[in-house]
Design a protein around this motif. Structure first.
Motif, PDB file in Angstrom:
ATOM      1  N   ARG A   1       0.830  -1.207   0.000  1.00 16.30           N
ATOM      2  CA  ARG A   1       0.000   0.000   0.000  1.00 16.30           C
ATOM      3  C   ARG A   1       0.863   1.256   0.000  1.00 16.30           C
ATOM      4  O   ARG A   1       0.535   2.260  -0.622  1.00 16.30           O
ATOM      5  N   LYS A   2       1.984   1.205   0.732  1.00 12.87           N
ATOM      6  CA  LYS A   2       2.901   2.348   0.726  1.00 12.87           C
ATOM      7  C   LYS A   2       3.429   2.608  -0.679  1.00 12.87           C
ATOM      8  O   LYS A   2       3.520   3.752  -1.129  1.00 12.87           O
ATOM      9  N   ASP A   3       3.792   1.526  -1.386  1.00 10.13           N
ATOM     10  CA  ASP A   3       4.295   1.677  -2.747  1.00 10.13           C
ATOM     11  C   ASP A   3       3.223   2.251  -3.668  1.00 10.13           C
ATOM     12  O   ASP A   3       3.507   3.082  -4.540  1.00 10.13           O
ATOM     13  N   ILE A   4       1.973   1.810  -3.478  1.00  9.45           N
ATOM     14  CA  ILE A   4       0.869   2.328  -4.294  1.00  9.45           C
ATOM     15  C   ILE A   4       0.675   3.818  -4.039  1.00  9.45           C
ATOM     16  O   ILE A   4       0.485   4.612  -4.972  1.00  9.45           O
ATOM     17  N   ILE A   5       0.750   4.213  -2.746  1.00  6.38           N
ATOM     18  CA  ILE A   5       0.601   5.619  -2.391  1.00  6.38           C
ATOM     19  C   ILE A   5       1.724   6.453  -2.995  1.00  6.38           C
ATOM     20  O   ILE A   5       1.500   7.529  -3.551  1.00  6.38           O
ATOM     21  N   ARG A   6       2.947   5.960  -2.882  1.00  9.31           N
ATOM     22  CA  ARG A   6       4.096   6.698  -3.430  1.00  9.31           C
ATOM     23  C   ARG A   6       3.965   6.867  -4.941  1.00  9.31           C
ATOM     24  O   ARG A   6       4.250   7.937  -5.485  1.00  9.31           O
ATOM     25  N   GLU A   7       3.566   5.793  -5.616  1.00  8.81           N
ATOM     26  CA  GLU A   7       3.425   5.855  -7.069  1.00  8.81           C
ATOM     27  C   GLU A   7       2.303   6.812  -7.460  1.00  8.81           C
ATOM     28  O   GLU A   7       2.442   7.593  -8.417  1.00  8.81           O
TER      29      GLU A   7
END
Length: 205
Positions: free
Chosen positions: A169-175
């Motif tokens: 989820r963190k990666d999705i938010i960052r992207e």
């Protein structure tokens, strides 16, 4: 640092801010967005209140115990097990407090009744924290400002906890943030320069 709020939070803007965008993202990727345990198991929290040798009232969190269901018999068996494991005796208990659910405070088949059968001194008191919660619910329903505040606060805590618990989820938010930032830079909504637009971390509540 990621911006928590945007300067324009209307539906037709790309600058709504981290919170609203994160909430929308979670809703899109989770059909059943709820605050249940990630292991999908029922849990029971146990807290003991006691008086020490100096007469000071103290509370201690014993732990969170997995239960197969929330029936009064299952909860009673679990409490007995926890007491045994911690070398505690039900005969020393002088009170018990729960919310108003029938499986907890039912007159004949509730957890309260089963414990009273083992020890007549375990007087039942309705949980004051739950009573306070009920008062807050009534106040919130009759005052829009109060209702909005607690609703947003609840969403903030849940969203931060859900996001921080998952690397994906963190990666999705960052992207997602990266794409929005590129778009805003392209249309001139965001300035560029040294030290600007840096993503550092998502802080757990």
């Amino acid at each position: 640092m990621l911006p928590f709020r945007g300067h324009d939070e209307s539906d037709d803007t790309i600058s709504r801010g981290l919170f609203i965008e994160t909430l929308s993202l979670i809703r899109e990727h989770n059909e059943n967005d709820e605050s249940s345990d990630v292991s999908k198991k029922e849990k029971m929290a146990m807290v003991l209140r006691y008086v020490d040798r100096l007469g000071v009232v103290k509370e201690r969190f014993i732990g969170v115990v997995h239960v197969t269901d929330t029936s009064s018999l299952t909860l009673k068996a679990t409490i007995d097990f926890v007491f045994t494991e911690n070398k505690l005796s039900m005969t020393q208990v002088r009170g018990q407090g729960y919310d108003g659910a029938s499986n907890m405070c039912g007159e004949f088949n509730g957890l309260k009744a089963f414990i009273l059968r083992d020890n007549k001194s375990t007087y039942y008191v309705h949980c004051f924290a739950h009573q306070l919660q009920l008062v807050m619910v009534v106040v919130a329903k009759n005052h829009d400002g109060t209702h909005d505040f607690f609703e947003q606060l609840d969403l903030v805590v849940n969203v931060v906890c859900v996001v921080c618990a998952s690397c994906k989820r963190k990666d999705i938010i960052r992207e997602s943030y990266k794409k929005r930032l590129q778009t805003k830079i392209g249309i001139g909504e965001t300035e560029t320069g040294r030290g600007l637009n840096q993503e550092l971390s998502l802080i757990r509540a």
